[in-house]
Design a protein around this motif. Structure first.
Motif, PDB file in Angstrom:
ATOM      1  N   GLN A  28      -1.643   7.507  -4.298  1.00 49.14           N
ATOM      2  CA  GLN A  28      -2.718   6.502  -4.336  1.00 49.14           C
ATOM      3  C   GLN A  28      -2.198   5.174  -4.894  1.00 49.14           C
ATOM      4  O   GLN A  28      -2.555   4.095  -4.401  1.00 49.14           O
ATOM      5  N   ALA A  29      -1.314   5.262  -5.905  1.00 46.27           N
ATOM      6  CA  ALA A  29      -0.778   4.024  -6.504  1.00 46.27           C
ATOM      7  C   ALA A  29      -0.025   3.210  -5.459  1.00 46.27           C
ATOM      8  O   ALA A  29      -0.119   1.979  -5.433  1.00 46.27           O
ATOM      9  N   TYR A  30       0.706   3.889  -4.587  1.00 46.92           N
ATOM     10  CA  TYR A  30       1.441   3.163  -3.540  1.00 46.92           C
ATOM     11  C   TYR A  30       0.474   2.570  -2.526  1.00 46.92           C
ATOM     12  O   TYR A  30       0.592   1.389  -2.148  1.00 46.92           O
ATOM     13  N   LEU A  31      -0.506   3.371  -2.109  1.00 48.34           N
ATOM     14  CA  LEU A  31      -1.454   2.899  -1.084  1.00 48.34           C
ATOM     15  C   LEU A  31      -2.273   1.714  -1.600  1.00 48.34           C
ATOM     16  O   LEU A  31      -2.617   0.811  -0.830  1.00 48.34           O
ATOM     17  N   ASP A  32      -2.576   1.703  -2.905  1.00 48.95           N
ATOM     18  CA  ASP A  32      -3.338   0.590  -3.481  1.00 48.95           C
ATOM     19  C   ASP A  32      -2.546  -0.710  -3.360  1.00 48.95           C
ATOM     20  O   ASP A  32      -3.115  -1.787  -3.223  1.00 48.95           O
ATOM     21  N   GLN A  33      -1.229  -0.604  -3.433  1.00 46.18           N
ATOM     22  CA  GLN A  33      -0.393  -1.808  -3.417  1.00 46.18           C
ATOM     23  C   GLN A  33       0.116  -2.154  -2.024  1.00 46.18           C
ATOM     24  O   GLN A  33       0.347  -3.315  -1.713  1.00 46.18           O
ATOM     25  N   VAL A  34       0.322  -1.123  -1.211  1.00 47.23           N
ATOM     26  CA  VAL A  34       0.906  -1.334   0.123  1.00 47.23           C
ATOM     27  C   VAL A  34       0.058  -0.588   1.165  1.00 47.23           C
ATOM     28  O   VAL A  34       0.408   0.512   1.579  1.00 47.23           O
ATOM     29  N   PRO A  35      -1.075  -1.166   1.549  1.00 45.38           N
ATOM     30  CA  PRO A  35      -1.923  -0.474   2.524  1.00 45.38           C
ATOM     31  C   PRO A  35      -1.271  -0.411   3.904  1.00 45.38           C
ATOM     32  O   PRO A  35      -0.330  -1.161   4.192  1.00 45.38           O
ATOM     33  N   GLY A  50      -7.191  18.249   2.451  1.00 47.85           N
ATOM     34  CA  GLY A  50      -7.143  16.871   2.889  1.00 47.85           C
ATOM     35  C   GLY A  50      -7.334  15.755   1.885  1.00 47.85           C
ATOM     36  O   GLY A  50      -7.551  14.616   2.281  1.00 47.85           O
ATOM     37  N   ARG A  51      -7.152  16.038   0.581  1.00 44.52           N
ATOM     38  CA  ARG A  51      -7.381  14.924  -0.367  1.00 44.52           C
ATOM     39  C   ARG A  51      -6.412  13.764  -0.086  1.00 44.52           C
ATOM     40  O   ARG A  51      -6.805  12.600  -0.139  1.00 44.52           O
ATOM     41  N   ASP A  52      -5.151  14.080   0.262  1.00 44.84           N
ATOM     42  CA  ASP A  52      -4.196  13.000   0.551  1.00 44.84           C
ATOM     43  C   ASP A  52      -4.424  12.413   1.944  1.00 44.84           C
ATOM     44  O   ASP A  52      -4.250  11.203   2.156  1.00 44.84           O
ATOM     45  N   THR A  53      -4.821  13.253   2.882  1.00 48.70           N
ATOM     46  CA  THR A  53      -5.141  12.763   4.230  1.00 48.70           C
ATOM     47  C   THR A  53      -6.219  11.685   4.153  1.00 48.70           C
ATOM     48  O   THR A  53      -6.111  10.612   4.769  1.00 48.70           O
ATOM     49  N   LEU A  54      -7.255  11.955   3.369  1.00 50.00           N
ATOM     50  CA  LEU A  54      -8.368  10.989   3.279  1.00 50.00           C
ATOM     51  C   LEU A  54      -7.911   9.690   2.616  1.00 50.00           C
ATOM     52  O   LEU A  54      -8.320   8.600   3.028  1.00 50.00           O
ATOM     53  N   ALA A  55      -7.039   9.804   1.616  1.00 48.39           N
ATOM     54  CA  ALA A  55      -6.528   8.591   0.956  1.00 48.39           C
ATOM     55  C   ALA A  55      -5.745   7.747   1.962  1.00 48.39           C
ATOM     56  O   ALA A  55      -5.876   6.518   2.005  1.00 48.39           O
ATOM     57  N   LEU A  56      -4.947   8.407   2.791  1.00 52.98           N
ATOM     58  CA  LEU A  56      -4.168   7.686   3.813  1.00 52.98           C
ATOM     59  C   LEU A  56      -5.099   7.026   4.823  1.00 52.98           C
ATOM     60  O   LEU A  56      -4.909   5.858   5.198  1.00 52.98           O
ATOM     61  N   SER A 135       9.514   5.898  10.108  1.00 49.82           N
ATOM     62  CA  SER A 135       9.779   4.611  10.767  1.00 49.82           C
ATOM     63  C   SER A 135      10.599   3.727   9.811  1.00 49.82           C
ATOM     64  O   SER A 135      10.611   3.953   8.598  1.00 49.82           O
ATOM     65  N   PRO A 136      11.259   2.685  10.325  1.00 53.28           N
ATOM     66  CA  PRO A 136      12.115   1.854   9.461  1.00 53.28           C
ATOM     67  C   PRO A 136      11.368   1.272   8.254  1.00 53.28           C
ATOM     68  O   PRO A 136      11.925   1.143   7.171  1.00 53.28           O
ATOM     69  N   GLY A 137      10.074   0.941   8.429  1.00 55.37           N
ATOM     70  CA  GLY A 137       9.323   0.352   7.309  1.00 55.37           C
ATOM     71  C   GLY A 137       8.381   1.348   6.648  1.00 55.37           C
ATOM     72  O   GLY A 137       7.464   0.966   5.920  1.00 55.37           O
ATOM     73  N   GLY A 138       8.612   2.627   6.877  1.00 55.80           N
ATOM     74  CA  GLY A 138       7.695   3.651   6.357  1.00 55.80           C
ATOM     75  C   GLY A 138       8.044   4.108   4.955  1.00 55.80           C
ATOM     76  O   GLY A 138       9.062   3.700   4.384  1.00 55.80           O
ATOM     77  N   PHE A 139       7.199   4.968   4.396  1.00 59.31           N
ATOM     78  CA  PHE A 139       7.490   5.553   3.080  1.00 59.31           C
ATOM     79  C   PHE A 139       7.231   7.054   3.100  1.00 59.31           C
ATOM     80  O   PHE A 139       6.452   7.553   3.899  1.00 59.31           O
ATOM     81  N   LEU A 140       7.935   7.736   2.189  1.00 59.78           N
ATOM     82  CA  LEU A 140       7.748   9.177   1.999  1.00 59.78           C
ATOM     83  C   LEU A 140       7.145   9.416   0.633  1.00 59.78           C
ATOM     84  O   LEU A 140       7.560   8.776  -0.343  1.00 59.78           O
ATOM     85  N   HIS A 219      13.332   3.754   3.428  1.00 61.81           N
ATOM     86  CA  HIS A 219      14.690   3.622   3.947  1.00 61.81           C
ATOM     87  C   HIS A 219      15.440   2.565   3.139  1.00 61.81           C
ATOM     88  O   HIS A 219      14.849   1.574   2.680  1.00 61.81           O
ATOM     89  N   ASP A 220      16.743   2.775   3.036  1.00 54.98           N
ATOM     90  CA  ASP A 220      17.599   1.789   2.393  1.00 54.98           C
ATOM     91  C   ASP A 220      17.407   0.447   3.116  1.00 54.98           C
ATOM     92  O   ASP A 220      17.335   0.416   4.350  1.00 54.98           O
ATOM     93  N   GLY A 221      17.271  -0.628   2.381  1.00 52.56           N
ATOM     94  CA  GLY A 221      17.108  -1.940   3.015  1.00 52.56           C
ATOM     95  C   GLY A 221      15.655  -2.333   3.231  1.00 52.56           C
ATOM     96  O   GLY A 221      15.380  -3.435   3.699  1.00 52.56           O
ATOM     97  N   HIS A 222      14.712  -1.441   2.895  1.00 45.69           N
ATOM     98  CA  HIS A 222      13.291  -1.791   3.033  1.00 45.69           C
ATOM     99  C   HIS A 222      12.730  -2.114   1.643  1.00 45.69           C
ATOM    100  O   HIS A 222      12.962  -1.369   0.687  1.00 45.69           O
ATOM    101  N   TYR A 223      11.990  -3.234   1.554  1.00 41.82           N
ATOM    102  CA  TYR A 223      11.502  -3.720   0.252  1.00 41.82           C
ATOM    103  C   TYR A 223      10.006  -3.976   0.279  1.00 41.82           C
ATOM    104  O   TYR A 223       9.572  -5.120   0.369  1.00 41.82           O
ATOM    105  N   PRO A 224       9.194  -2.915   0.202  1.00 40.57           N
ATOM    106  CA  PRO A 224       7.739  -3.110   0.179  1.00 40.57           C
ATOM    107  C   PRO A 224       7.313  -3.777  -1.130  1.00 40.57           C
ATOM    108  O   PRO A 224       8.069  -3.776  -2.113  1.00 40.57           O
ATOM    109  N   GLU A 225       6.095  -4.314  -1.148  1.00 38.43           N
ATOM    110  CA  GLU A 225       5.599  -4.995  -2.356  1.00 38.43           C
ATOM    111  C   GLU A 225       5.090  -3.982  -3.365  1.00 38.43           C
ATOM    112  O   GLU A 225       3.893  -3.738  -3.486  1.00 38.43           O
ATOM    113  N   TRP A 226       6.002  -3.371  -4.034  1.00 40.33           N
ATOM    114  CA  TRP A 226       5.720  -2.238  -4.936  1.00 40.33           C
ATOM    115  C   TRP A 226       6.025  -2.648  -6.372  1.00 40.33           C
ATOM    116  O   TRP A 226       7.145  -3.055  -6.678  1.00 40.33           O
ATOM    117  N   TYR A 227       5.005  -2.551  -7.229  1.00 40.97           N
ATOM    118  CA  TYR A 227       5.137  -3.007  -8.621  1.00 40.97           C
ATOM    119  C   TYR A 227       5.216  -1.853  -9.619  1.00 40.97           C
ATOM    120  O   TYR A 227       5.100  -2.061 -10.816  1.00 40.97           O
TER     121      TYR A 227
END
Ligand SMILES: C[S@@+](CC[C@H](N)C(=O)[O-])C[C@H]1O[C@@H](n2cnc3c(N)ncnc32)[C@H](O)[C@@H]1O
Length: 238
Positions: A28-35, A50-56, A135-140, A219-227
């Motif tokens: 949730q912390a990631y989704l709040d910052q990087v929708p 589905g608690r995480d499915t619904l958050a996504l 995907s290249p700009g995705g997250f795990l 992925h290496d080289g990807h820089y999302p706005e994550w605080y």
């Protein structure tokens, strides 16, 4: 699928559905910052009810929820409909080991305590498919039970006398310290967050303790706005 062949049938059939409705906090912390961007696709592996499915889905993703539990996925569909997110959630009753992972296809892949429900060799194969499906700009976001868990057959959990989860019998692959983060580093991922910790669980059955590892990576080289979590020095409100 019947009650006998699905060990999670009864926990997901309850009025108070097992694992509750609060998503994994690290996710949730990631989704709040990087929708999710328009049309972003997510995979929730071992989605449960589905608690995480619904958050996504709330964060803008079109989500495919994969689980062996048909009852769990019925609850996912029910909850998605109730939340007005039905068109953004699809379900697949499938073993994660059999799932057809299309390469670089998903902008988010979540696996909250499923890699520890399958044998080590299988978990490593699924892990590799997960990485190649990102995907290249995705997250795990990956969460696993660790050997600190009192249900573990290894130290230090083995010697713990803390209460054990009602569903601990389904966890067959407790992760040793650093194992999950090593997988990420070997795959050349950029680790945004990794933590090993204990946590009390009040979401199902009698209260019990868990040992958990959580990984957030891109992925290496990807820089999302994550605080970070908690967010350190985000931009102040205008
Ligand atoms: C501890 S529950 C976690 C559910 C959900 N991710 C959550 O955190 O609320 C583990 C889930 O993994 C599912 N599972 C276990 N082995 C699986 C497999 N091989 N393929 C797909 N799902 C599996 C179970 O049916 C169960 O729903």
């Amino acid at each position: 699928m019947s009650n006998e062949s699905d060990p999670f049938f009864e926990p997901y059939d309850r009025d108070e559905i097992a694992y509750g409705s609060v998503p994994s906090s690290g996710l949730q912390a990631y989704l709040d910052q990087v929708p999710g961007l328009d049309g972003a696709k997510a995979l929730d592996l071992g989605a449960g009810a589905g608690r995480d499915t619904l958050a996504l889905a709330r964060a803008g993703y079109d989500v495919t929820s994969v689980d062996l539990s048909e009852r769990g996925l019925q609850r996912v569909a029910e909850r998605a409909e109730q939340a007005g997110l039905g068109t953004h959630v699809g379900t697949r009753v499938c073993d994660v080991r059999e799932f057809d992972f299309a390469p670089q296809n998903y902008d988010a892949i979540v696996a909250t305590t499923v890699l520890d429900h399958i044998p080590t060799e299988d978990a490593e194969k699924v892990w590799k498919r997960i990485v190649s499906a990102l995907s290249p700009g995705g997250f795990l976001f990956i969460e696993v039970h660790t050997t600190e868990d009192p249900g573990s057959n290894q130290m230090p959990g083995l010697e713990s006398d803390a209460p054990v989860s009602e569903t601990a019998g389904q966890v067959i692959n407790y992760f040793a310290p650093q194992r999950l983060v090593r997988l990420a580093l070997q795959a050349n991922l950029r680790v945004l967050r990794y933590e090993e910790r204990l946590e009390w669980d009040y979401t199902h059955g009698a209260e019990h303790l868990h040992g958990k590892a959580i990984l957030l990576a891109v992925h290496d080289g990807h820089y999302p706005e994550w605080y970070g979590q908690p967010a350190a020095f985000p931009r102040r409100e205008a």
